[in-house]
Design a protein around this motif. Structure first.
Motif, PDB file in Angstrom:
ATOM      1  N   UNK A 171      -2.805   8.283 -12.042  1.00 24.38           N
ATOM      2  CA  UNK A 171      -1.486   7.691 -11.820  1.00 24.38           C
ATOM      3  C   UNK A 171      -0.974   8.048 -10.424  1.00 24.38           C
ATOM      4  N   UNK A 172       0.006   7.317  -9.948  1.00 27.03           N
ATOM      5  CA  UNK A 172       0.594   7.592  -8.638  1.00 27.03           C
ATOM      6  C   UNK A 172       1.192   8.985  -8.578  1.00 27.03           C
ATOM      7  N   UNK A 173       1.223   9.532  -7.395  1.00 30.94           N
ATOM      8  CA  UNK A 173       1.747  10.886  -7.199  1.00 30.94           C
ATOM      9  C   UNK A 173       3.168  10.792  -6.677  1.00 30.94           C
ATOM     10  N   UNK A 174       4.061  11.480  -7.337  1.00 29.38           N
ATOM     11  CA  UNK A 174       5.448  11.535  -6.900  1.00 29.38           C
ATOM     12  C   UNK A 174       5.579  12.701  -5.921  1.00 29.38           C
ATOM     13  N   UNK A 175       5.743  12.377  -4.646  1.00 28.06           N
ATOM     14  CA  UNK A 175       5.797  13.401  -3.599  1.00 28.06           C
ATOM     15  C   UNK A 175       6.926  14.397  -3.826  1.00 28.06           C
ATOM     16  N   UNK A 176       8.051  13.934  -4.340  1.00 28.48           N
ATOM     17  CA  UNK A 176       9.176  14.829  -4.580  1.00 28.48           C
ATOM     18  C   UNK A 176       8.839  15.870  -5.656  1.00 28.48           C
ATOM     19  N   UNK A 177       8.130  15.436  -6.702  1.00 22.64           N
ATOM     20  CA  UNK A 177       7.718  16.374  -7.751  1.00 22.64           C
ATOM     21  C   UNK A 177       6.725  17.399  -7.196  1.00 22.64           C
ATOM     22  N   UNK A 178       5.801  16.927  -6.371  1.00 21.71           N
ATOM     23  CA  UNK A 178       4.818  17.834  -5.768  1.00 21.71           C
ATOM     24  C   UNK A 178       5.528  18.849  -4.895  1.00 21.71           C
ATOM     25  N   UNK A 179       6.479  18.394  -4.086  1.00 20.06           N
ATOM     26  CA  UNK A 179       7.232  19.276  -3.210  1.00 20.06           C
ATOM     27  C   UNK A 179       8.019  20.306  -4.011  1.00 20.06           C
ATOM     28  N   UNK A 180       8.670  19.867  -5.073  1.00 18.18           N
ATOM     29  CA  UNK A 180       9.430  20.798  -5.919  1.00 18.18           C
ATOM     30  C   UNK A 180       8.514  21.828  -6.564  1.00 18.18           C
ATOM     31  N   UNK A 181       7.333  21.402  -7.030  1.00 16.50           N
ATOM     32  CA  UNK A 181       6.376  22.335  -7.635  1.00 16.50           C
ATOM     33  C   UNK A 181       5.871  23.329  -6.597  1.00 16.50           C
ATOM     34  N   UNK A 182       5.612  22.849  -5.377  1.00 24.67           N
ATOM     35  CA  UNK A 182       5.144  23.729  -4.301  1.00 24.67           C
ATOM     36  C   UNK A 182       6.177  24.798  -3.980  1.00 24.67           C
ATOM     37  N   UNK A 183       7.419  24.379  -3.840  1.00 26.89           N
ATOM     38  CA  UNK A 183       8.485  25.330  -3.514  1.00 26.89           C
ATOM     39  C   UNK A 183       8.666  26.341  -4.644  1.00 26.89           C
ATOM     40  N   UNK A 184       8.592  25.871  -5.882  1.00 32.18           N
ATOM     41  CA  UNK A 184       8.722  26.769  -7.031  1.00 32.18           C
ATOM     42  C   UNK A 184       7.610  27.820  -7.022  1.00 32.18           C
ATOM     43  N   UNK A 185       6.381  27.382  -6.773  1.00 28.44           N
ATOM     44  CA  UNK A 185       5.252  28.321  -6.755  1.00 28.44           C
ATOM     45  C   UNK A 185       5.342  29.297  -5.588  1.00 28.44           C
ATOM     46  N   UNK A 186       5.828  28.830  -4.433  1.00 23.19           N
ATOM     47  CA  UNK A 186       5.991  29.744  -3.299  1.00 23.19           C
ATOM     48  C   UNK A 186       7.062  30.795  -3.584  1.00 23.19           C
ATOM     49  N   UNK A 187       8.092  30.428  -4.330  1.00 20.32           N
ATOM     50  CA  UNK A 187       9.115  31.407  -4.712  1.00 20.32           C
ATOM     51  C   UNK A 187       8.550  32.405  -5.720  1.00 20.32           C
ATOM     52  N   UNK A 188       7.733  31.919  -6.649  1.00 20.97           N
ATOM     53  CA  UNK A 188       7.062  32.827  -7.591  1.00 20.97           C
ATOM     54  C   UNK A 188       6.147  33.761  -6.814  1.00 20.97           C
TER      55      UNK A 188
ATOM     56  N   UNK B 140      -0.402  38.973 -13.341  1.00 21.17           N
ATOM     57  CA  UNK B 140       0.368  38.821 -12.108  1.00 21.17           C
ATOM     58  C   UNK B 140      -0.510  39.051 -10.880  1.00 21.17           C
ATOM     59  N   UNK B 141      -1.344  40.063 -10.944  1.00 20.55           N
ATOM     60  CA  UNK B 141      -2.227  40.370  -9.810  1.00 20.55           C
ATOM     61  C   UNK B 141      -3.213  39.229  -9.565  1.00 20.55           C
ATOM     62  N   UNK B 142      -3.791  38.707 -10.630  1.00 27.83           N
ATOM     63  CA  UNK B 142      -4.725  37.591 -10.507  1.00 27.83           C
ATOM     64  C   UNK B 142      -4.031  36.349  -9.947  1.00 27.83           C
ATOM     65  N   UNK B 143      -2.826  36.055 -10.455  1.00 27.60           N
ATOM     66  CA  UNK B 143      -2.054  34.915  -9.948  1.00 27.60           C
ATOM     67  C   UNK B 143      -1.769  35.073  -8.462  1.00 27.60           C
ATOM     68  N   UNK B 144      -1.337  36.250  -8.069  1.00 28.73           N
ATOM     69  CA  UNK B 144      -1.025  36.522  -6.670  1.00 28.73           C
ATOM     70  C   UNK B 144      -2.245  36.310  -5.777  1.00 28.73           C
ATOM     71  N   UNK B 145      -3.375  36.851  -6.169  1.00 24.34           N
ATOM     72  CA  UNK B 145      -4.587  36.736  -5.346  1.00 24.34           C
ATOM     73  C   UNK B 145      -5.115  35.298  -5.307  1.00 24.34           C
ATOM     74  N   UNK B 146      -4.983  34.567  -6.410  1.00 27.41           N
ATOM     75  CA  UNK B 146      -5.464  33.189  -6.406  1.00 27.41           C
ATOM     76  C   UNK B 146      -4.572  32.278  -5.567  1.00 27.41           C
ATOM     77  N   UNK B 147      -3.260  32.489  -5.610  1.00 29.19           N
ATOM     78  CA  UNK B 147      -2.366  31.711  -4.748  1.00 29.19           C
ATOM     79  C   UNK B 147      -2.646  32.050  -3.292  1.00 29.19           C
TER      80      UNK B 147
END
Length: 120
Positions: A10-27, A60-67
């Motif tokens: 399906x088509x990619x909603x750039x706004x959703x991708x951007x929001x997910x990216x920002x959320x993950x960077x804050x995590x 948490x450690x695994x998540x941090x290293x994988x990101x």
């Protein structure tokens, strides 16, 4: 008879991708702070400073290293430097400070890397 293009994804909603990216960077930022706190506790030989219901340190450690690995391997050097300066710290850093450190004008940073300089 008109040609119809089939799409497997399906088509990619750039706004959703951007929001997910920002959320993950804050995590990611909060996990970096957590890692710094744990190192500090180990240096001072203090454990159990904050009570926890279950031990999720390995997750948490695994998540941090994988990101971190994903950021290092998927971004060019300039983008990684921007992310590092903006999100690898425990405090909020202003976009202007980041741009000055890497030698970009603020407008240039917003034009070239808009997802990295989203206003919080």
């Amino acid at each position: 008879m008109g040609a119809e293009q089939l799409c497997l994804m399906p088509g990619i909603d750039e706004k959703q991708v951007l929001n997910a990216l920002i959320k993950e960077l804050k995590v990611y930022r909060s996990l970096k702070v957590k890692e710094e706190n744990l190192k500090e506790q180990k240096e001072h030989e203090v454990t159990g400073l904050f009570p926890t219901l279950r031990n999720q340190e390995a997750i948490y450690e695994l998540t941090l290293h994988q990101i971190d690995r994903a950021l290092k391997n998927s971004r060019d050097e300039l983008e990684y430097n921007i992310i590092e300066k903006k999100y690898h710290t425990s405090c909020l850093v202003k976009d202007l400070e980041v741009c000055q450190e890497i030698g970009l004008k603020k407008e240039e940073g917003y034009e070239k890397f808009p997802p990295l300089f989203v206003r919080n």
